[in-house]
Design an enzyme around this catalytic site. Sequence first.
Site, short mmCIF file in Angstrom:
data_model
loop_
_atom_site.label_atom_id
_atom_site.label_comp_id
_atom_site.label_asym_id
_atom_site.label_seq_id
_atom_site.Cartn_x
_atom_site.Cartn_y
_atom_site.Cartn_z
N LYS A 280 0.85 -1.20 0.00
CA LYS A 280 0.00 0.00 0.00
C LYS A 280 0.88 1.25 0.00
O LYS A 280 1.98 1.23 0.55
CB LYS A 280 -0.86 0.03 1.28
CG LYS A 280 -2.07 -0.88 1.28
CD LYS A 280 -2.86 -0.68 2.57
CE LYS A 280 -4.02 -1.67 2.66
NZ LYS A 280 -5.03 -1.49 1.61
N ARG A 354 -10.43 -11.32 1.61
CA ARG A 354 -11.29 -12.33 1.02
C ARG A 354 -10.61 -13.70 1.00
O ARG A 354 -11.29 -14.73 1.01
CB ARG A 354 -11.73 -11.89 -0.39
CG ARG A 354 -10.62 -11.75 -1.39
CD ARG A 354 -11.01 -10.92 -2.59
NE ARG A 354 -11.04 -9.48 -2.30
CZ ARG A 354 -11.37 -8.54 -3.18
NH1 ARG A 354 -11.72 -8.86 -4.40
NH2 ARG A 354 -11.35 -7.26 -2.84
N1 BES Z 1 -8.17 -3.59 4.22
C1 BES Z 1 -8.35 -3.14 2.89
C2 BES Z 1 -9.63 -2.35 2.69
C3 BES Z 1 -9.77 -1.07 3.46
C4 BES Z 1 -9.48 0.14 2.86
C5 BES Z 1 -10.24 -1.06 4.75
C6 BES Z 1 -9.62 1.32 3.57
C7 BES Z 1 -10.38 0.12 5.47
C8 BES Z 1 -10.08 1.31 4.87
C9 BES Z 1 -8.37 -4.33 1.93
O1 BES Z 1 -7.62 -5.43 2.29
C10 BES Z 1 -7.81 -3.85 0.63
O2 BES Z 1 -6.67 -3.46 0.61
N2 BES Z 1 -8.62 -3.87 -0.41
C11 BES Z 1 -8.21 -3.43 -1.69
C12 BES Z 1 -8.74 -4.42 -2.71
C13 BES Z 1 -8.21 -4.24 -4.08
C14 BES Z 1 -6.73 -4.57 -4.13
C15 BES Z 1 -8.96 -5.13 -5.03
C16 BES Z 1 -8.80 -2.05 -1.93
O3 BES Z 1 -9.91 -1.78 -1.49
O4 BES Z 1 -8.11 -1.23 -2.54
ZN ZN Z 2 -5.58 -5.26 1.70
#
Ligand code: BES
Ligand code: ZN
Length: 499
Positions: A280, A354
């Site tokens: 990230k 997931r």
């Molecule tokens: N934990 C994150 C989602 C999240 C984002 C929670 C902001 C709380 C606040 C999740 O694991 C994630 O990173 N999701 C990605 C999915 C994508 C790579 C398909 C996202 O939402 O960008």
């Molecule tokens: Zn994630």
Amino acid sequence: MDISARKGDPTQQPCDILVLDAFLGEKELTGASQAVNEALGGDLAKFQKEDSFKAKLGATFLMRTNGKIPAKRVLVVGLGKNEDLTLESVRQAAAASLNVAKVLGVKTVASVLIGAGSEGFKATDGAQAMVEGVRLADYTFTKYRSTKKEKPSLQRFDLISNQGQDVRAALKGVEMGEWMARGTVFARDLVNTTAQDMHPEKLVETAKSIVKGKGALKVKIYDRAALVKMGAGGILGVAQGSDHPPFLVHLTYKPTKPTKKRVALVGKAVTFDSGGLSLKPADSMMTMKCDMAGSAAVLGAFSVMTDLAPSCEVHGIFGAVENMPSGKAIRPGDVLTAMNKKTIEVLNTDAEGRLTLADTLTFASRLKPQAIIDLATLTGACMVALGEEITGIMSNNDALVTKIQEASSASGEKMWRLPLEKNYRKLIKSEIADMQNIGSRWGGALTAGLFLEEFVDKTPWAHLDIAGPAFAEREIDPYTHKGATGHGVRTLLTYLKSL
Ligand code: BES
Ligand code: ZN
Ligand code: ZN
């Protein structure tokens, strides 16, 4: 702080603050407000008018009583329009009064049953909402402060009514409100605790401490070796890059009266989400200690389960992992085999929630419950769709959604249904495996929901994407300050109580 309900005449309360309520647009004072106004020789009405006080929801008006009644001050809290009154207005108004009492640093508050003048108002529910508002507004997280505040000043918050019948009803509500708040605060503390302290081992320890000494609760822990035996490739895959070992935690509550009714609560429990090798950006990582908020909601609910004592059997399940990049981490393009033998091409290691839920949902559906509810901080896309305060519900069962929506609106936790659009299933088809863990650029909350659906085996199931509401980046309302919110706990408890 002690909260209790008792019989009492508002004009005769020795306390630092006497709380009265008011509806927007109502000119005449009635009930307790009228009695207090008379005892004050008309000062309450006079000063409110002079200050042009408008009883909007959460607005407050404070005055000194100058010895005319035993209460030192009168605080009027606005409820908005009478016809718009909900339990949420009561919760927020009570929270607003607590916030004023804290700023003033007073010791004792006596409050009328807020909203009691309104049609259809139930004293039990109103008192419950008041206690939730007061307790949650009072919450602070001081674990990491070197100078902890000395004893909090506020000692008593009394709910008063001169009707014995209302007091008896309110006392029941106070008890329920305390459980709701206690479960929520429990979850808030877990989420606010930093990832260096709240790691998978600590979540396991927390689950064990909840069941300790309670006959109706049990916990079973599956460690890495057990997960390998079970073929939990999703959980194992995500945990691969971390120095913290993964665990699957299975909590069980059995009611005293045997029953066939069974519900499974599943939580996402990524104690820190760095994104893994699909790392990230720094800014997005700052709040990723919140990525175990789903499991915190499940643990929060279990922390008060024997008090609430629902009549159904309840299972709590989560796969505790940390998502880190390292030489051992899963790579984009790797294929994992989940517990139900389906294969997943991991195109983005940041779509890790997931992968862990794939296994925990399989585990949950094998218990053959009548309903599975999962809570997960799953997608940023859900926040794009619904903002920071609303949970997205995705479900294969309309009746279950209705039940959850009823519980959500009673508890003031906002939720909105999103579709599980079949035609989007093509978006998670993989070139080389049964499915892939990301969809296309659009509708990310929905493709995540469709992915999860592959693991529930037709069990009635609802997925709550709590990515927005789990963690407040700003003040949300009078009882939801910045930081972890404990979102989901009260909806879960209200739902379980209704079964
Ligand atoms: N934990 C994150 C989602 C999240 C984002 C929670 C902001 C709380 C606040 C999740 O694991 C994630 O990173 N999701 C990605 C999915 C994508 C790579 C398909 C996202 O939402 O960008
Ligand atoms: Zn994630
Ligand atoms: Zn995540």
